[in-house]
Design an enzyme around this catalytic site. Sequence first.
Site, PDB file in Angstrom:
ATOM      1  N   GLY A  10       0.832  -1.203   0.000  1.00 56.85           N
ATOM      2  CA  GLY A  10       0.000   0.000   0.000  1.00 56.85           C
ATOM      3  C   GLY A  10       0.866   1.252   0.000  1.00 56.85           C
ATOM      4  N   PHE A  11       0.207   2.367   0.159  1.00 59.57           N
ATOM      5  CA  PHE A  11       0.890   3.659   0.155  1.00 59.57           C
ATOM      6  C   PHE A  11       1.944   3.713   1.270  1.00 59.57           C
ATOM      7  CE2 PHE A  11       0.125   7.896   2.381  1.00 59.57           C
ATOM      8  CZ  PHE A  11       1.229   8.516   1.815  1.00 59.57           C
ATOM      9  N   ASN A  32      -2.704  -8.508   0.391  1.00 59.09           N
ATOM     10  CA  ASN A  32      -3.673  -9.188  -0.485  1.00 59.09           C
ATOM     11  C   ASN A  32      -3.977  -8.385  -1.753  1.00 59.09           C
ATOM     12  OD1 ASN A  32      -5.379  -7.160   0.351  1.00 59.09           O
ATOM     13  ND2 ASN A  32      -6.959  -8.489   1.206  1.00 59.09           N
ATOM     14  N   GLY A  36      -3.875  -2.154  -2.220  1.00 59.35           N
ATOM     15  CA  GLY A  36      -2.469  -1.915  -2.562  1.00 59.35           C
ATOM     16  C   GLY A  36      -2.205  -2.274  -4.013  1.00 59.35           C
ATOM     17  N   LEU A  81       0.031  -3.005   9.154  1.00 59.06           N
ATOM     18  CA  LEU A  81      -0.592  -1.871   8.451  1.00 59.06           C
ATOM     19  C   LEU A  81      -1.788  -2.302   7.607  1.00 59.06           C
ATOM     20  CD1 LEU A  81       2.110  -0.528   9.276  1.00 59.06           C
ATOM     21  CD2 LEU A  81       2.315   0.365   6.985  1.00 59.06           C
ATOM     22  N   ASN A 107      -5.135 -12.410  14.300  1.00 59.84           N
ATOM     23  CA  ASN A 107      -4.191 -13.377  13.723  1.00 59.84           C
ATOM     24  C   ASN A 107      -2.750 -12.882  13.824  1.00 59.84           C
ATOM     25  OD1 ASN A 107      -6.108 -15.264  12.959  1.00 59.84           O
ATOM     26  ND2 ASN A 107      -6.415 -14.358  10.930  1.00 59.84           N
ATOM     27  N   TYR A 153     -14.736   1.122   9.585  1.00 62.19           N
ATOM     28  CA  TYR A 153     -13.313   1.461   9.712  1.00 62.19           C
ATOM     29  C   TYR A 153     -13.003   1.967  11.122  1.00 62.19           C
ATOM     30  CZ  TYR A 153      -8.830   3.742   8.632  1.00 62.19           C
ATOM     31  OH  TYR A 153      -7.507   4.133   8.611  1.00 62.19           O
TER      32      TYR A 153
HETATM   33  N1  LIG Z   1      -2.800   7.239   4.974  1.00 65.24           N
HETATM   34  C1  LIG Z   1      -3.337   7.751   6.048  1.00 65.24           C
HETATM   35  O1  LIG Z   1      -3.562   8.963   6.116  1.00 65.24           O
HETATM   36  C2  LIG Z   1      -3.666   6.891   7.250  1.00 65.24           C
HETATM   37  C3  LIG Z   1      -4.203   7.531   8.374  1.00 65.24           C
HETATM   38  C4  LIG Z   1      -4.514   6.758   9.481  1.00 65.24           C
HETATM   39  C5  LIG Z   1      -4.248   5.400   9.493  1.00 65.24           C
HETATM   40  N2  LIG Z   1      -3.724   4.811   8.402  1.00 65.24           N
HETATM   41  C6  LIG Z   1      -3.497   3.347   8.463  1.00 65.24           C
HETATM   42  O2  LIG Z   1      -2.262   3.000   7.864  1.00 65.24           O
HETATM   43  C7  LIG Z   1      -2.384   1.744   7.205  1.00 65.24           C
HETATM   44  C8  LIG Z   1      -1.945   1.865   5.751  1.00 65.24           C
HETATM   45  O3  LIG Z   1      -2.780   2.813   5.099  1.00 65.24           O
HETATM   46  P1  LIG Z   1      -2.488   3.341   3.622  1.00 65.24           P
HETATM   47  O4  LIG Z   1      -2.865   4.766   3.598  1.00 65.24           O
HETATM   48  O5  LIG Z   1      -1.130   2.943   3.195  1.00 65.24           O
HETATM   49  O6  LIG Z   1      -3.607   2.542   2.801  1.00 65.24           O
HETATM   50  P2  LIG Z   1      -3.437   1.550   1.560  1.00 65.24           P
HETATM   51  O7  LIG Z   1      -4.807   1.133   1.167  1.00 65.24           O
HETATM   52  O8  LIG Z   1      -2.569   2.173   0.522  1.00 65.24           O
HETATM   53  O9  LIG Z   1      -2.661   0.332   2.198  1.00 65.24           O
HETATM   54  C9  LIG Z   1      -3.291  -0.705   2.915  1.00 65.24           C
HETATM   55  C10 LIG Z   1      -2.706  -2.015   2.430  1.00 65.24           C
HETATM   56  O10 LIG Z   1      -3.278  -3.108   3.174  1.00 65.24           O
HETATM   57  C11 LIG Z   1      -3.585  -4.147   2.261  1.00 65.24           C
HETATM   58  N3  LIG Z   1      -4.644  -4.976   2.860  1.00 65.24           N
HETATM   59  C12 LIG Z   1      -5.907  -4.603   3.141  1.00 65.24           C
HETATM   60  N4  LIG Z   1      -6.582  -5.642   3.697  1.00 65.24           N
HETATM   61  C13 LIG Z   1      -5.704  -6.668   3.787  1.00 65.24           C
HETATM   62  C14 LIG Z   1      -5.800  -8.002   4.256  1.00 65.24           C
HETATM   63  N5  LIG Z   1      -6.949  -8.486   4.751  1.00 65.24           N
HETATM   64  N6  LIG Z   1      -4.711  -8.792   4.199  1.00 65.24           N
HETATM   65  C15 LIG Z   1      -3.537  -8.320   3.680  1.00 65.24           C
HETATM   66  N7  LIG Z   1      -3.397  -7.067   3.195  1.00 65.24           N
HETATM   67  C16 LIG Z   1      -4.465  -6.257   3.248  1.00 65.24           C
HETATM   68  C17 LIG Z   1      -4.014  -3.431   0.988  1.00 65.24           C
HETATM   69  O11 LIG Z   1      -3.968  -4.224  -0.170  1.00 65.24           O
HETATM   70  C18 LIG Z   1      -3.027  -2.270   0.959  1.00 65.24           C
HETATM   71  O12 LIG Z   1      -1.842  -2.605   0.274  1.00 65.24           O
HETATM   72  C19 LIG Z   1      -3.848   1.310   7.363  1.00 65.24           C
HETATM   73  O13 LIG Z   1      -3.942   0.426   8.450  1.00 65.24           O
HETATM   74  C20 LIG Z   1      -4.563   2.595   7.682  1.00 65.24           C
HETATM   75  O14 LIG Z   1      -5.712   2.373   8.455  1.00 65.24           O
HETATM   76  C21 LIG Z   1      -3.434   5.521   7.268  1.00 65.24           C
END
Ligand SMILES: NC(=O)c1ccc[n+]([C@@H]2O[C@H](COP(=O)([O-])OP(=O)(O)OC[C@H]3O[C@@H](n4cnc5c(N)ncnc54)[C@H](O)[C@@H]3O)[C@@H](O)[C@H]2O)c1
Length: 322
Positions: A10-11, A32, A36, A81, A107, A153
Site C-alpha cells: 500500500g501507500f 492481499n 495496494g 498496516l 491473527n 473502519y
Molecule cells: N494514509 C493515512 O492517512 C492513514 C491515516 C490513518 C491510518 N492509516 C493506516 O495505515 C495503514 C496503511 O494505510 P495506507 O494509507 O497505506 O492505505 P493503503 O490502502 O494504501 O494500504 C493498505 C494495504 O493493506 C492491504 N490490505 C488490506 N486488507 C488486507 C488483508 N486483509 N490482508 C492483507 N493485506 C491487506 C491493501 O492491499 C493495501 O496494500 C492502514 O492500516 C490505515 O488504516 C493511514
Amino acid sequence: MTTVVTGGAGFIGSHLCEALLDEGRSVVCLDNLGSGRHENVTQFEDRTEFTFLRGDVRNDVIPQLERVGVSPPDVRRIYHLASRASPVDFDDYPMEILETNGFGTRNVLEFAADVGASVVYASTSEVYGNPDVHPQPLDYNGNVNFRGERACYDESKRFGETLCSLYEGKRDVDVRTVRIFNTYGPRMRPDDGRVVPTFVRQALDGADLTVYGDGTQTRSFMYIDDLIRGLRRMMDRSGLAGEVVNLGHTNEITINRLAEVVADLVDRNIDVVHEALPEDDPQRRQPDLSHTRELLDWNPTTSLETGLDRTIAHFHEAEVDA
Ligand SMILES: NC(=O)c1ccc[n+]([C@@H]2O[C@H](COP(=O)([O-])OP(=O)(O)OC[C@H]3O[C@@H](n4cnc5c(N)ncnc54)[C@H](O)[C@@H]3O)[C@@H](O)[C@H]2O)c1
C-alpha cells in the site's frame, strides 16, 4: 532477523518496506493487493532481502509465511498496516474492513505471541471520530458513530486497539500503537477518494476541485517521510511495550485553504465545486503530540508546500508514463 510489513504494497507500507530495505533489513511484505498495488513494490523484488507474499491477514499467518519459505521464528518485528483506509472503500468493502481489523489483527497478534515478535499497530486518528476535544490527546476516548457509514473502519480500528491492549496485558506481546493522522505523498492511489490525491489529480487535469461541505473543516497533513521516521522510531526504541502515540502534523488547515495551496503549486486558475459533506465527516483534526515528543523525541519536519510539491511531481510523472 526478518521484519514483516502487513499491507506492505500500500501507500504507507511500500515506503516503510523501502526504508527498511535501505537499512539492510530482511523484509516480508504480506499483502492481499485489495487496495495496494503490486507496482508499488516490484522495484524491490530484485533485492534478495525482499519477499513479496500475496496473502491475507484474515488467514493464519504461519502457513502463509511457510509457503514462501520464510521461517516463522526468524520474524522478530511486525508492522501491522493491513487495512483498506480509503473512504470510498467503506461503502464497497465494509465487511472486509471489519474482518481485517478484527480477525486479521487477532491473527497477527496471535502469531506475534507464538514467535515472540514485537508489533507496531497502525491505528488511526479516526478512533477519535468527530472530536469534541481539540487537539486530540491520547486519553480522549472519541466521539464515534458506531453504526454510521464510517463505522466499519473507525470502530474496527478501535476494536484492533482493544485487541492490542489485551495481547499486551494477557499474552505479554510487545505491541506499540500509533494513531496516524492524515498522511499523504507519492504512491497514493489517484482514485482512492482521499483529499490530497483527489485535489492533485483534479488540478493536474485542469478540472474543478471537489470540496465536500463548505470547506471550513480542518485537517493536519503529514508528509509520508515524517510518518515513516515516526513508525520506525516507535519500533526501534526499547521499553515501549503497550505505549500509544499520535503521529501527525500540527499544522491545521481548512480544506478550502488546501485547495488554494494545491492550485498555487500547479500554477493554474482552478475553481472549486462543493458537494454534500459525507456522514460523520470529522470537523476538526489536530494531534496533541505531547506524549509523542516525550517518548520518541519526534516532530514532523516537512512543510505542506514541500510535501505537496513532491507529491504533485510524482502524480505528474505517473500521468506522463501512463
Ligand atoms: N494514509 C493515512 O492517512 C492513514 C491515516 C490513518 C491510518 N492509516 C493506516 O495505515 C495503514 C496503511 O494505510 P495506507 O494509507 O497505506 O492505505 P493503503 O490502502 O494504501 O494500504 C493498505 C494495504 O493493506 C492491504 N490490505 C488490506 N486488507 C488486507 C488483508 N486483509 N490482508 C492483507 N493485506 C491487506 C491493501 O492491499 C493495501 O496494500 C492502514 O492500516 C490505515 O488504516 C493511514
